[in-house]
Design a protein around this motif. Sequence first.
Motif, short mmCIF file in Angstrom:
data_model
loop_
_atom_site.label_atom_id
_atom_site.label_comp_id
_atom_site.label_asym_id
_atom_site.label_seq_id
_atom_site.Cartn_x
_atom_site.Cartn_y
_atom_site.Cartn_z
N SER B 15 0.84 -1.21 0.00
CA SER B 15 0.00 0.00 0.00
C SER B 15 0.87 1.25 0.00
N GLY B 16 0.22 2.40 -0.08
CA GLY B 16 0.87 3.67 0.21
C GLY B 16 1.00 3.87 1.72
N ARG B 17 1.21 5.10 2.13
CA ARG B 17 1.44 5.40 3.55
C ARG B 17 0.40 6.39 4.06
N LEU B 18 0.12 6.29 5.34
CA LEU B 18 -0.77 7.27 5.99
C LEU B 18 -0.15 7.65 7.33
N ARG B 19 -0.11 8.96 7.60
CA ARG B 19 0.45 9.46 8.84
C ARG B 19 -0.66 9.64 9.87
N ILE B 20 -0.40 9.24 11.09
CA ILE B 20 -1.40 9.33 12.17
C ILE B 20 -1.03 10.50 13.07
N ASP B 21 -1.92 11.48 13.22
CA ASP B 21 -1.55 12.59 14.10
C ASP B 21 -2.32 12.56 15.43
N SER B 70 -4.68 -0.27 -1.71
CA SER B 70 -3.46 -1.01 -2.06
C SER B 70 -3.58 -1.71 -3.40
N GLU B 71 -2.55 -2.46 -3.77
CA GLU B 71 -2.54 -3.21 -5.02
C GLU B 71 -3.55 -4.37 -5.01
N PHE B 72 -4.04 -4.71 -3.82
CA PHE B 72 -4.97 -5.84 -3.70
C PHE B 72 -6.38 -5.37 -4.03
N LYS B 73 -6.85 -5.71 -5.23
CA LYS B 73 -8.14 -5.21 -5.72
C LYS B 73 -9.03 -6.36 -6.19
N PRO B 74 -9.61 -7.11 -5.26
CA PRO B 74 -10.49 -8.20 -5.69
C PRO B 74 -11.77 -7.65 -6.33
N ALA B 75 -12.23 -8.32 -7.36
CA ALA B 75 -13.52 -7.99 -7.96
C ALA B 75 -14.57 -8.14 -6.86
N LEU B 98 2.05 4.84 8.67
CA LEU B 98 1.74 3.41 8.52
C LEU B 98 1.59 3.01 7.06
N ARG B 99 1.90 1.76 6.79
CA ARG B 99 1.65 1.16 5.48
C ARG B 99 1.33 -0.31 5.72
#
Lengths: 147, 147
Positions: B15-21, B70-75, B98-99
């Motif tokens: 996945s990409g990243r996300l910052r937690i504040d 993320s790259e996980f893309k189930p139909a 986080l990722r």
Amino acid sequence: MLYLEDITVGQLFRSGRLRIDADRIKSFATEFDPQPFHLDESAARNSIFGGLAASGWHTAAVTMRLLVGSEFKPAGGIIGAGFDELRWPRPVHPGDELRVESEVLEVRPSKSRPNQGLVKLRTTTLNQDGEAVQVFIGNLVVPRRLS
Amino acid sequence: MLYLEDITVGQLFRSGRLRIDADRIKSFATEFDPQPFHLDESAARNSIFGGLAASGWHTAAVTMRLLVGSEFKPAGGIIGAGFDELRWPRPVHPGDELRVESEVLEVRPSKSRPNQGLVKLRTTTLNQDGEAVQVFIGNLVVPRRLS
């Protein structure tokens, strides 16, 4: 405030109720679980949920809120060491009113940390018709009374 | 869009990243998990977390957000049928980024529903130092290609 010594297998704890509305289902999903069946009524009608459904993580978060406000008040707070099971047997739809029932399955002192123990708790989240919408079995860290 | 036939044991998705504040840690906790170690820095310093820590359910919700992007893309979307494991080996503190990394552990067609199957996925949520802050093993419903 409950210490490990106050908790016994079979004890039951109950919570108040919380109503889930469509706006919060959608805003939670927009931030955390942006999938069509959590965001849009018409997309949801054609999904396996048959209508707008709360994200399972929204149900889990609401369950935590109900649990924190419930009769189950361990000293030191509700601190999860991990879970054995988490499932959502049925969707949560707008207008559903949720409550939780928690049952103590196991109580054991820690071998490595004499000042605490683990409580295995099954928390069932029920809707207004008494149907389970979430079941989780968690292991919680609970302090022992200092002697 | 992935169908059951496209998914194999050992596949990895990132996945990409996300910052937690700190503000979101506190506002999430105010709504869903109002305990001192999720709400207040000084109370948290004296807790087992050693400082303000995100609710585990906040980490779980952020993990879902990362997984959906993320790259996980189930139909059919990411639909959990239940979990075998969920744990938080280490707290999430303000400023953590986080990722997720997801690995396919098992793929099996459904016996009762020939148009779908189950994928067992281990999703590990990592902080900026590469330390696991959450591990969950979930069973996801994934459609099969219509033949």
